[in-house]
Design a protein around this motif. Structure first.
Motif, PDB file in Angstrom:
ATOM      1  N   GLU A 203      -4.254   5.173   7.152  1.00  0.00           N
ATOM      2  CA  GLU A 203      -2.875   4.678   7.165  1.00  0.00           C
ATOM      3  C   GLU A 203      -2.232   4.902   8.524  1.00  0.00           C
ATOM      4  O   GLU A 203      -1.459   4.065   9.009  1.00  0.00           O
ATOM      5  N   GLU A 204      -2.538   6.032   9.164  1.00  0.00           N
ATOM      6  CA  GLU A 204      -2.015   6.294  10.504  1.00  0.00           C
ATOM      7  C   GLU A 204      -2.509   5.236  11.491  1.00  0.00           C
ATOM      8  O   GLU A 204      -1.747   4.762  12.344  1.00  0.00           O
ATOM      9  N   GLU A 205      -3.780   4.851  11.388  1.00  0.00           N
ATOM     10  CA  GLU A 205      -4.314   3.837  12.289  1.00  0.00           C
ATOM     11  C   GLU A 205      -3.615   2.498  12.074  1.00  0.00           C
ATOM     12  O   GLU A 205      -3.282   1.794  13.041  1.00  0.00           O
ATOM     13  N   ALA A 206      -3.399   2.136  10.819  1.00  0.00           N
ATOM     14  CA  ALA A 206      -2.695   0.884  10.527  1.00  0.00           C
ATOM     15  C   ALA A 206      -1.265   0.930  11.068  1.00  0.00           C
ATOM     16  O   ALA A 206      -0.762  -0.058  11.626  1.00  0.00           O
ATOM     17  N   ALA A 207      -0.604   2.070  10.910  1.00  0.00           N
ATOM     18  CA  ALA A 207       0.760   2.208  11.424  1.00  0.00           C
ATOM     19  C   ALA A 207       0.775   2.150  12.947  1.00  0.00           C
ATOM     20  O   ALA A 207       1.702   1.582  13.553  1.00  0.00           O
ATOM     21  N   LEU A 208      -0.242   2.717  13.594  1.00  0.00           N
ATOM     22  CA  LEU A 208      -0.313   2.675  15.057  1.00  0.00           C
ATOM     23  C   LEU A 208      -0.422   1.235  15.554  1.00  0.00           C
ATOM     24  O   LEU A 208       0.271   0.837  16.499  1.00  0.00           O
ATOM     25  N   LEU A 209      -1.303   0.451  14.934  1.00  0.00           N
ATOM     26  CA  LEU A 209      -1.459  -0.934  15.348  1.00  0.00           C
ATOM     27  C   LEU A 209      -0.154  -1.707  15.164  1.00  0.00           C
ATOM     28  O   LEU A 209       0.221  -2.545  15.995  1.00  0.00           O
ATOM     29  N   THR A 210       0.548  -1.423  14.077  1.00  0.00           N
ATOM     30  CA  THR A 210       1.845  -2.065  13.840  1.00  0.00           C
ATOM     31  C   THR A 210       2.854  -1.656  14.915  1.00  0.00           C
ATOM     32  O   THR A 210       3.611  -2.482  15.429  1.00  0.00           O
ATOM     33  N   GLU A 665     -17.340  -5.706  10.427  1.00  0.00           N
ATOM     34  CA  GLU A 665     -17.615  -5.349  11.821  1.00  0.00           C
ATOM     35  C   GLU A 665     -16.335  -5.301  12.657  1.00  0.00           C
ATOM     36  O   GLU A 665     -16.168  -4.427  13.507  1.00  0.00           O
ATOM     37  N   ASN A 666     -15.419  -6.256  12.404  1.00  0.00           N
ATOM     38  CA  ASN A 666     -14.182  -6.283  13.175  1.00  0.00           C
ATOM     39  C   ASN A 666     -13.312  -5.063  12.877  1.00  0.00           C
ATOM     40  O   ASN A 666     -12.760  -4.427  13.785  1.00  0.00           O
ATOM     41  N   LEU A 667     -13.162  -4.728  11.575  1.00  0.00           N
ATOM     42  CA  LEU A 667     -12.385  -3.543  11.216  1.00  0.00           C
ATOM     43  C   LEU A 667     -13.023  -2.286  11.793  1.00  0.00           C
ATOM     44  O   LEU A 667     -12.330  -1.369  12.239  1.00  0.00           O
ATOM     45  N   ARG A 668     -14.334  -2.260  11.808  1.00  0.00           N
ATOM     46  CA  ARG A 668     -15.040  -1.092  12.331  1.00  0.00           C
ATOM     47  C   ARG A 668     -14.818  -0.953  13.833  1.00  0.00           C
ATOM     48  O   ARG A 668     -14.645   0.149  14.362  1.00  0.00           O
ATOM     49  N   ALA A 669     -14.794  -2.095  14.549  1.00  0.00           N
ATOM     50  CA  ALA A 669     -14.562  -2.050  15.989  1.00  0.00           C
ATOM     51  C   ALA A 669     -13.171  -1.516  16.302  1.00  0.00           C
ATOM     52  O   ALA A 669     -12.987  -0.720  17.225  1.00  0.00           O
ATOM     53  N   VAL A 670     -12.185  -1.956  15.519  1.00  0.00           N
ATOM     54  CA  VAL A 670     -10.818  -1.472  15.722  1.00  0.00           C
ATOM     55  C   VAL A 670     -10.746   0.029  15.458  1.00  0.00           C
ATOM     56  O   VAL A 670     -10.117   0.790  16.218  1.00  0.00           O
ATOM     57  N   HIS A 671     -11.391   0.468  14.374  1.00  0.00           N
ATOM     58  CA  HIS A 671     -11.381   1.905  14.041  1.00  0.00           C
ATOM     59  C   HIS A 671     -12.073   2.719  15.126  1.00  0.00           C
ATOM     60  O   HIS A 671     -11.565   3.777  15.540  1.00  0.00           O
ATOM     61  N   LEU A 672     -13.221   2.244  15.613  1.00  0.00           N
ATOM     62  CA  LEU A 672     -13.949   2.995  16.633  1.00  0.00           C
ATOM     63  C   LEU A 672     -13.159   3.090  17.936  1.00  0.00           C
ATOM     64  O   LEU A 672     -13.277   4.080  18.663  1.00  0.00           O
ATOM     65  N   ALA A 673     -12.344   2.074  18.207  1.00  0.00           N
ATOM     66  CA  ALA A 673     -11.520   2.129  19.416  1.00  0.00           C
ATOM     67  C   ALA A 673     -10.521   3.280  19.362  1.00  0.00           C
ATOM     68  O   ALA A 673     -10.097   3.790  20.396  1.00  0.00           O
ATOM     69  N   LEU A 674     -10.150   3.677  18.156  1.00  0.00           N
ATOM     70  CA  LEU A 674      -9.149   4.739  17.989  1.00  0.00           C
ATOM     71  C   LEU A 674      -9.780   6.095  17.689  1.00  0.00           C
ATOM     72  O   LEU A 674      -9.060   7.078  17.522  1.00  0.00           O
ATOM     73  N   THR A 675     -11.097   6.151  17.602  1.00  0.00           N
ATOM     74  CA  THR A 675     -11.775   7.393  17.234  1.00  0.00           C
ATOM     75  C   THR A 675     -11.909   8.311  18.434  1.00  0.00           C
ATOM     76  O   THR A 675     -12.293   7.878  19.522  1.00  0.00           O
TER      77      THR A 675
END
Length: 733
Positions: A203-210, A665-675
């Motif tokens: 949820e934090e990652e989703a809020a960050l992108l927003t 794959e796209n969601l995973r790429a976004v998540h890995l960018a923030l890891t």
């Protein structure tokens, strides 16, 4: 692979660069979503400070000694007056008890009275000075220095399993406000997550992108979640300092419930730039957004009495102020060079990581030759309060353990004597409760002794007159009146100061403020004996070796089912019943004297339930009680945060789960960018959670099955470890 735990070779030597591979960043992803979580690292040392080795010649010299040295006249006046007042009261108490000679119980009463009275005497005298400061300040013009800031400030928002919609909406409100002041380029925003709940982390990652989408180029926002929250908040901030802190002149540390007006943020940064000796500048946060009686009670008290108390503290502490862990700006290089916290010897609750790190960090900064100031004149700093007595107890249990750890810090070499007073004040704030309880019990024992034990009028020594067990009633009554004046003096001075402020008085109403003042005294009197037992129980628990742990704090509704209330408060009620019976055995007069403590304990269940209820809190608000100016006329930054929050609530609701990320794959790429980067693993040092995660993933036949095998702790580990996430996503869907 059955029964075999294999650790990928890439895991052990993963580079510090945490940006995702270019192949993982889909071309059709929006640019903010391809951005890494954090900027490039600027590694720097933050040496651990020794509490027992310090050379005074290594302390830096003030650049501006005249400005940076504190006033001895003020300290002699405040501390000397408090000591004199306490001495007079103790002498009067001795005269009350000494008629006929002091018995052992009377000596105990005298000692306990001296300790308790000395505590409130300092607060009273300090508040008198604070009242004068607040009154004089109203005739000064506020400065409006022009021009952009010269330095760079990192805005740090540590968070631990908090509601992301609250955290990110607050960041947006403050960042947009700074941009409107044309000061946005001077500030970078960092959400430093220690969240352990995997769902909240996503949820934090989703809020960050927003947040990045909504801010655009009006602010730079970064995000990092640690794989392991070593040393809690202090470790979180230290991790930032050692990896990114060297790129910033200052850092302004917030809390998950913090809000600071943009004008106040700019003023803090400007004061830091103008004062080369400033190591830390602490604001005095006002409480806002309270909905329950407990929260609004503290909100009202902090707003009405707080300015006088805070101004008094700043008046005599001067350059040796204190730090409360948030809503303060810090010179980054000074903090990194001087405030690296050591672990205390032994095991928790006294040993290990220092929980109440803020007091110690302030003391270490001052020891190194930097000033620590309390900016009591700055408004626009806000935070929130726990919503119920139970939530207060949970928070205070952690604070109590942290403050009692300071017993091991007090003898540290090189600390300024005022810094030691701050440490002792923190310890005393919790020891006051058992001291108060012991004073009540000693007074009760004295009354019961006079009632039930046959006095020995003639001792074995020859004497012409008998020894009568009596006290001086008239002097006792005068002393009681003096004690009430000292106890309620700071509240009264705060009330007068508030009512003399025409703007605040018009917003709230003079009559409503006086009614709220009386209501606050009554409810606080009912809650006080409960918190006395809560703090006493916490101290006993700590002495028995029990660690407090680290639990997220509730922010909004403090409602608790009646069954839970009875279970939580059963011992408080039984002790109140025992106190009533013991007083009743003596006389109704003693029952009347002890009635504030007895009533608070006997009514603990309904009082706790009603004061933590949002419904009752709204009713009290409609009556106009406990209103504050910020409640009637909310600050602009709070309005902006409230308006932005629904956008983050929508984003949080739509946040993908681990299963979706592993499949897409796209969601995973976004998540890995923030890891965050995975540090190299020393050979032979196996993390059990990581090992369990690998074993379960390897045993599963599909992604769905593997996710169902994982515990929340293991899911959090997989999300924070790119190699494990790749292992999971390689399974058939």
């Amino acid at each position: 692979m059955d029964g075999v735990i294999a650790f990928p070779a890439a895991e052990a030597a993963q580079p510090a660069d945490r940006s995702p591979p270019a192949a993982l960043a889909p071309d059709d992803a929006p640019a903010p979503h391809r951005a890494p979580g954090m900027p490039a690292e600027t590694p720097s040392d933050m040496p651990i400070q020794s509490l027992w080795r310090f050379r005074r010649r290594d302390r830096r010299k003030f650049v501006d000694p005249r400005r940076s040295r504190s006033s001895w006249v003020r300290r002699i006046g405040i501390l000397g007056s408090a000591f004199l007042l306490a001495a007079i009261a103790v002498y009067e108490m001795e005269q009350v008890l000494i008629v006929g000679g002091l018995t052992p119980i009377e000596i105990a009463v005298l000692v306990l009275f001296a300790l308790n009275f000395g505590w409130i005497a300092l607060a009273f005298v300090s508040s008198i000075a604070g009242y004068g400061v607040v009154m004089a300040r109203r005739y000064r013009q506020k400065r409006t220095p022009p021009g952009p800031l010269g330095g760079k400030t990192a805005m740090l928002m540590p968070t631990y399993n908090e509601d992301p919609s609250r955290v990110f909406a607050a960041v947006e409100a403050m960042a947009v406000g700074l941009d409107e002041l044309q000061q946005g380029p001077a500030f970078d925003w960092f959400i430093l997550s220690d969240t352990t709940d995997p769902d909240v982390a996503l949820e934090e990652e989703a809020a960050l992108l927003t947040l990045r989408d909504r801010l655009g180029d009006r602010g730079r926002v970064y995000y990092r979640r640690r794989r392991k929250n070593v040393a809690r908040k202090s470790g979180n901030v230290a991790d930032f300092c050692t990896r990114w802190g060297a790129a910033y002149d200052h850092m302004l540390v917030l809390d998950a419930d913090s809000l600071i007006a943009p004008e106040t943020i700019v003023e803090l940064a400007r004061r830091m730039e103008e004062d080369p000796d400033a190591g830390l500048i602490q604001t005095i946060p006002a409480l806002v957004n309270g909905t329950t009686i407990v929260a609004r009670l503290q909100q009202f008290a902090g707003r009405v009495y707080g300015p006088v108390v805070g101004a008094g503290l700043a008046f005599w502490t001067g350059s040796e102020g204190n730090y409360w862990g948030h809503n303060a700006i810090i010179r980054t290089r000074a903090f990194m060079d001087a405030a690296g916290l050591p672990d205390l010897p032994g095991k928790p609750p006294f040993g290990g990581h220092i929980l109440s790190h803020d007091f110690v960090e302030a003391a270490l900064l001052r020891r190194a030759g930097w000033t620590v100031r309390i900016a009591e004149d700055l408004a626009g700093s806000y935070e929130e309060s726990p919503p119920s007595i139970i939530d207060l107890a949970v928070r205070d249990r952690r604070w109590c353990q942290g403050n009692l750890q300071h017993v091991l810090v007090l003898p540290a070499r090189g600390l300024h004597w005022v810094s030691r007073i701050h440490l002792m004040t923190g310890i005393g704030s919790y020891l006051a409760s058992p001291l108060w309880l012991l004073l009540i019990l000693a007074g009760l024992a004295l009354s019961l002794q006079a009632h039930f034990i046959r006095p020995e009028y003639f001792t074995e020594d020859f004497q012409l007159f008998p020894t009568w067990p009596v006290i001086d009633a008239e002097r006792a009554l005068r002393l009681f009146g003096l004690t009430l004046v000292i106890l309620f003096g700071p509240k009264f001075l705060g009330l007068v100061s508030f009512l003399r402020n025409r703007t605040d008085r018009r917003k709230v109403g003079g009559f409503r403020t006086i009614a709220s003042f009386l209501f606050e005294i009554i409810i606080s009197a009912l809650i006080a004996p409960v918190m006395m037992l809560v703090h006493t129980g916490a101290i006993v628990s700590i002495l028995l070796g029990r660690d407090s742990g680290w639990k997220p704090q509730r922010r909004d509704d403090g409602g608790v089912p009646i069954r839970s209330l009875i279970i939580r408060h059963r011992w408080h009620f039984l002790l109140g019943l025992a106190l009533l019976c013991a007083a009743w055995l003596d006389s109704l007069v003693l029952v009347a004297w002890l009635s504030p403590a007895i009533l608070g304990l006997l009514l603990v269940v309904p009082v706790s339930g009603m004061t933590g209820s949002n419904k009752v809190g709204r009713f009290v608000r409609r009556m106009g009680l406990l209103r504050t100016p910020e409640e009637v006329d909310p600050p602009a930054v709070a309005i902006a945060a409230a308006a932005a929050r629904p956008n983050y609530e929508v984003a949080v609701d739509k946040a993908p789960d681990l299963l979706a990320i592993a499949r897409d794959e796209n969601l995973r790429a976004v998540h890995l960018a923030l890891t965050d980067a995975v540090p190299p693993r020393p050979r032979g040092k196996i993390d059990p959670v990581e090992a369990q995660s690998i074993a379960k993933i390897d045993e599963a036949d599909t992604i769905e099955e593997a996710v169902s095998f994982l515990t929340p702790q293991e899911r959090a580990m997989v999300m924070a470890t790119p190699a494990l996430l790749g292992r999971l996503s390689a399974l058939p869907a």
